[in-house]
Design a protein around this motif. Structure first.
Motif, short mmCIF file in Angstrom:
data_model
loop_
_atom_site.label_atom_id
_atom_site.label_comp_id
_atom_site.label_asym_id
_atom_site.label_seq_id
_atom_site.Cartn_x
_atom_site.Cartn_y
_atom_site.Cartn_z
N MET A 1 0.84 -1.17 0.00
CA MET A 1 0.00 0.00 0.00
C MET A 1 0.89 1.24 0.00
O MET A 1 1.71 1.40 0.88
CB MET A 1 -0.91 -0.03 1.23
CG MET A 1 -1.75 1.18 1.37
SD MET A 1 -3.03 1.05 2.65
CE MET A 1 -2.06 0.97 4.12
N LEU A 2 0.72 2.06 -1.02
CA LEU A 2 1.49 3.30 -1.13
C LEU A 2 0.58 4.49 -0.93
O LEU A 2 -0.56 4.50 -1.39
CB LEU A 2 2.15 3.40 -2.51
CG LEU A 2 3.18 2.34 -2.86
CD1 LEU A 2 3.62 2.49 -4.30
CD2 LEU A 2 4.36 2.42 -1.92
N ALA A 3 1.10 5.51 -0.28
CA ALA A 3 0.34 6.74 -0.10
C ALA A 3 0.32 7.53 -1.39
O ALA A 3 1.32 7.60 -2.11
CB ALA A 3 0.98 7.58 1.01
N LEU A 4 -0.84 8.10 -1.71
CA LEU A 4 -1.02 8.89 -2.92
C LEU A 4 -1.64 10.23 -2.55
O LEU A 4 -2.06 10.43 -1.42
CB LEU A 4 -1.96 8.16 -3.89
CG LEU A 4 -1.55 6.76 -4.30
CD1 LEU A 4 -2.67 6.09 -5.07
CD2 LEU A 4 -0.28 6.80 -5.14
N ARG A 5 -1.71 11.12 -3.53
CA ARG A 5 -2.37 12.41 -3.33
C ARG A 5 -3.49 12.55 -4.34
O ARG A 5 -3.33 12.21 -5.50
CB ARG A 5 -1.38 13.55 -3.54
CG ARG A 5 -0.25 13.56 -2.56
CD ARG A 5 0.71 14.67 -2.89
NE ARG A 5 1.83 14.65 -1.98
CZ ARG A 5 2.62 15.68 -1.76
NH1 ARG A 5 2.43 16.80 -2.42
NH2 ARG A 5 3.61 15.58 -0.91
N ALA A 6 -4.62 13.05 -3.89
CA ALA A 6 -5.75 13.36 -4.77
C ALA A 6 -5.85 14.88 -4.85
O ALA A 6 -6.02 15.55 -3.83
CB ALA A 6 -7.04 12.76 -4.23
N HIS A 7 -5.68 15.42 -6.03
CA HIS A 7 -5.68 16.88 -6.24
C HIS A 7 -6.51 17.22 -7.46
O HIS A 7 -6.93 16.34 -8.21
CB HIS A 7 -4.26 17.40 -6.48
CG HIS A 7 -3.44 17.51 -5.24
ND1 HIS A 7 -3.59 18.54 -4.35
CD2 HIS A 7 -2.47 16.72 -4.75
CE1 HIS A 7 -2.72 18.37 -3.36
NE2 HIS A 7 -2.04 17.27 -3.57
N HIS A 8 -6.68 18.49 -7.70
CA HIS A 8 -7.30 18.99 -8.93
C HIS A 8 -6.24 19.78 -9.68
O HIS A 8 -5.56 20.62 -9.11
CB HIS A 8 -8.49 19.90 -8.62
CG HIS A 8 -9.74 19.14 -8.40
ND1 HIS A 8 -10.03 18.55 -7.21
CD2 HIS A 8 -10.77 18.87 -9.21
CE1 HIS A 8 -11.20 17.95 -7.30
NE2 HIS A 8 -11.67 18.12 -8.50
N ALA A 18 3.38 10.35 -3.94
CA ALA A 18 3.75 11.09 -2.74
C ALA A 18 4.75 12.20 -3.05
O ALA A 18 4.81 13.20 -2.35
CB ALA A 18 4.30 10.14 -1.69
N THR A 19 5.50 12.04 -4.15
CA THR A 19 6.48 13.05 -4.53
C THR A 19 5.94 14.05 -5.54
O THR A 19 6.66 14.92 -6.01
CB THR A 19 7.74 12.38 -5.12
OG1 THR A 19 7.36 11.61 -6.26
CG2 THR A 19 8.42 11.51 -4.09
N GLY A 20 4.66 13.92 -5.92
CA GLY A 20 4.03 14.88 -6.82
C GLY A 20 3.99 14.50 -8.28
O GLY A 20 3.52 15.27 -9.10
#
Length: 62
Positions: A1-8, A18-20
């Motif tokens: 399980m890897l952390a992700l980012r949800a953005h617009h 996680a690094t963009g």
């Protein structure tokens, strides 16, 4: 399980590492003005993410 980012980016909800680094688009209409916190992680199935939301009932655009 890897952390992700949800953005617009613009009006498109996207998934970032996680690094963009841009990994892909979300196919669900997330509210860009939501007030809570999204926890996004890789899912067991390929090309899917798990989203957990802590906040008021304002995550989805209806």
């Amino acid at each position: 399980m890897l952390a992700l980012r949800a953005h617009h980016i613009g009006s498109q909800p996207v998934v970032l590492s996680a690094t963009g680094e841009r990994l892909g688009n979300l196919v669900v209409p997330l509210n860009p003005t939501r007030r809570g916190l999204i926890r996004a992680t890789t899912a067991a199935k390929a090309a899917r993410v798990d989203l957990r939301y802590l906040g008021p009932d304002d995550l989805w655009i209806t």
